[in-house]
Design a protein around this motif. Sequence first.
Motif, short mmCIF file in Angstrom:
data_model
loop_
_atom_site.label_atom_id
_atom_site.label_comp_id
_atom_site.label_asym_id
_atom_site.label_seq_id
_atom_site.Cartn_x
_atom_site.Cartn_y
_atom_site.Cartn_z
N ASP A 176 -22.89 62.56 3.23
CA ASP A 176 -23.26 61.35 3.97
C ASP A 176 -24.77 61.13 3.99
O ASP A 176 -25.25 60.00 3.86
CB ASP A 176 -22.73 61.43 5.40
CG ASP A 176 -21.22 61.50 5.47
OD1 ASP A 176 -20.56 61.11 4.48
OD2 ASP A 176 -20.69 61.92 6.52
N SER A 177 -25.51 62.20 4.18
CA SER A 177 -26.96 62.08 4.33
C SER A 177 -27.68 61.76 3.03
O SER A 177 -28.90 61.54 3.03
CB SER A 177 -27.53 63.37 4.93
OG SER A 177 -27.11 64.50 4.18
N ALA A 178 -26.96 61.71 1.90
CA ALA A 178 -27.57 61.37 0.61
C ALA A 178 -27.48 59.88 0.29
O ALA A 178 -27.90 59.44 -0.78
CB ALA A 178 -26.93 62.17 -0.51
N ALA A 179 -26.92 59.09 1.22
CA ALA A 179 -26.70 57.67 0.94
C ALA A 179 -28.00 56.96 0.59
O ALA A 179 -28.05 56.16 -0.37
CB ALA A 179 -26.03 56.99 2.14
N ARG A 180 -29.08 57.22 1.31
CA ARG A 180 -30.34 56.53 1.03
C ARG A 180 -30.90 56.95 -0.32
O ARG A 180 -31.49 56.12 -1.05
CB ARG A 180 -31.36 56.81 2.13
CG ARG A 180 -32.63 55.97 2.00
CD ARG A 180 -33.55 56.21 3.19
NE ARG A 180 -34.71 55.33 3.16
CZ ARG A 180 -35.84 55.60 2.50
NH1 ARG A 180 -35.95 56.74 1.81
NH2 ARG A 180 -36.85 54.74 2.54
N MET A 181 -30.74 58.20 -0.69
CA MET A 181 -31.25 58.69 -1.96
C MET A 181 -30.62 57.96 -3.14
O MET A 181 -31.29 57.62 -4.13
CB MET A 181 -31.01 60.19 -2.08
CG MET A 181 -31.44 60.78 -3.40
SD MET A 181 -31.17 62.56 -3.45
CE MET A 181 -31.74 62.93 -5.12
N PHE A 182 -29.32 57.69 -3.02
CA PHE A 182 -28.61 57.08 -4.14
C PHE A 182 -28.50 55.56 -4.05
O PHE A 182 -28.03 54.91 -4.99
CB PHE A 182 -27.21 57.69 -4.27
CG PHE A 182 -27.21 59.11 -4.73
CD1 PHE A 182 -27.52 59.43 -6.04
CD2 PHE A 182 -26.94 60.15 -3.84
CE1 PHE A 182 -27.54 60.75 -6.48
CE2 PHE A 182 -26.95 61.47 -4.26
CZ PHE A 182 -27.25 61.77 -5.59
N MET A 183 -28.95 54.97 -2.94
CA MET A 183 -28.83 53.53 -2.77
C MET A 183 -29.50 52.73 -3.89
O MET A 183 -28.96 51.71 -4.34
CB MET A 183 -29.39 53.12 -1.41
CG MET A 183 -29.12 51.66 -1.05
SD MET A 183 -27.35 51.24 -0.93
CE MET A 183 -26.90 52.14 0.57
N PRO A 184 -30.67 53.15 -4.40
CA PRO A 184 -31.29 52.37 -5.48
C PRO A 184 -30.43 52.31 -6.75
O PRO A 184 -30.65 51.41 -7.58
CB PRO A 184 -32.61 53.12 -5.75
CG PRO A 184 -32.92 53.81 -4.46
CD PRO A 184 -31.59 54.22 -3.92
N LYS A 185 -29.50 53.22 -6.90
CA LYS A 185 -28.67 53.25 -8.10
C LYS A 185 -27.46 52.31 -8.02
O LYS A 185 -26.80 52.08 -9.03
CB LYS A 185 -28.16 54.68 -8.36
CG LYS A 185 -29.27 55.70 -8.62
CD LYS A 185 -28.69 57.07 -8.87
CE LYS A 185 -29.79 58.10 -9.13
NZ LYS A 185 -30.51 57.82 -10.39
N HIS A 216 -29.76 47.33 3.43
CA HIS A 216 -30.65 46.23 3.83
C HIS A 216 -32.08 46.49 3.35
O HIS A 216 -32.75 45.60 2.82
CB HIS A 216 -30.61 46.10 5.36
CG HIS A 216 -31.42 44.96 5.89
ND1 HIS A 216 -31.03 43.64 5.79
CD2 HIS A 216 -32.61 44.95 6.55
CE1 HIS A 216 -31.94 42.86 6.35
NE2 HIS A 216 -32.90 43.63 6.82
N GLU A 217 -32.53 47.72 3.53
CA GLU A 217 -33.87 48.10 3.10
C GLU A 217 -34.02 47.96 1.58
O GLU A 217 -35.05 47.50 1.08
CB GLU A 217 -34.14 49.55 3.52
CG GLU A 217 -35.47 50.10 3.01
CD GLU A 217 -35.52 51.61 3.07
OE1 GLU A 217 -36.58 52.12 3.44
OE2 GLU A 217 -34.52 52.27 2.72
N ALA A 218 -32.95 48.32 0.85
CA ALA A 218 -32.98 48.28 -0.61
C ALA A 218 -32.58 46.92 -1.18
O ALA A 218 -32.52 46.76 -2.40
CB ALA A 218 -32.06 49.36 -1.18
N ARG A 219 -32.28 45.98 -0.29
CA ARG A 219 -31.88 44.62 -0.69
C ARG A 219 -30.62 44.65 -1.56
O ARG A 219 -30.50 43.94 -2.55
CB ARG A 219 -33.03 43.91 -1.41
CG ARG A 219 -34.29 43.78 -0.57
CD ARG A 219 -35.41 43.10 -1.33
NE ARG A 219 -35.08 41.71 -1.65
CZ ARG A 219 -35.26 40.68 -0.83
NH1 ARG A 219 -35.75 40.90 0.39
NH2 ARG A 219 -34.98 39.46 -1.20
N LYS A 220 -29.67 45.47 -1.13
CA LYS A 220 -28.37 45.55 -1.79
C LYS A 220 -27.32 44.92 -0.89
O LYS A 220 -27.29 45.21 0.32
CB LYS A 220 -27.99 47.02 -2.09
CG LYS A 220 -29.02 47.75 -2.95
CD LYS A 220 -29.20 47.09 -4.30
CE LYS A 220 -30.31 47.73 -5.11
NZ LYS A 220 -29.97 49.05 -5.66
#
Length: 319
Positions: A176-185, A216-220
Amino acid sequence: MVLTKTADDISSMRIRGAGRIARTAAGALQEYGTSLDCDTLAAFVREMENAADILCGTRPTAVSLPNAVRFVMQGVQGSTTLEEAQGALNKRAVEFIRDSLAAVGKIAEIAARQIPDDAVIMTHCNSEAAIACIIRAHELGKVREVYATEVRPRNQGYITIQMLSDAGIPVNFIVDSAARMFMPKVDLVITGTDAVTANGAVVNKIGTSQIALCAHEARKPFIVAAETYKFAPRTILGERIPIEYRPIEEVIGSERQLPAGVVVKNPAFDVTPPAYVDLIVTEIGAFAPSYAPFVIRDHLGWDTSEFQKDYAFTHHYGE
């Protein structure tokens, strides 16, 4: 008794997922009503209302449960004879279960049109509707791969990755805590929901709001798949949906000892603000969160006077 077992199965999460819970409750009411040996309409209604209250008390957050119960019980409470009440119970239970299953397919078709070609999708928890959207998009050749979270502490993500893998979809399983790491992908996020409030906020499995914030931060785009019976009517009056807290054993196990004074908090759900939700996809169409009150009023047919007399919400939503 089947009703008691069903209530226990829902409460203990042997039956889980808002749609499955709602359909199971409708079926349990139908079966219980069939088993009753009542001589009068009043006795039948009394027994059915007691059964409805038992079911509605099992999971306080998922409004699909009281909405399903309300739909089935309206036929019972509006009848003038015992025979009419029995017939209405069976008819409305069958109708709810049929329409609930059909709604998932409609949502999948509508959502698949919102998904771009060669999409990389992230999902969280085990949502019947969200998974149906992903699988339908995959059938149309639009999905490259999926990132699915583990969903601590109940690990519903294992169910999700099995369903997606069975459908032939390449899956990346992440903590769960890796969601931000992979969001750009990823290109977009799709989740289900247990409730949608009148202002378009989404109540879903714990961790959803953090993923929505990352998106939201990554504009996805953050897309929510929701049957209309997951909209929460009483929130029109400003009433908040209670957040269920689960046993601490789900977090630490039954054998681990904690240091003195440590308190475990285990909320099962969190609230994602409407500002972080780009689209809600229902069986009647896709729209912005701001359209939520119109679904409650125009599609579900609620008016404020009904809130004052509806037992399922009066008993279990804070009055």
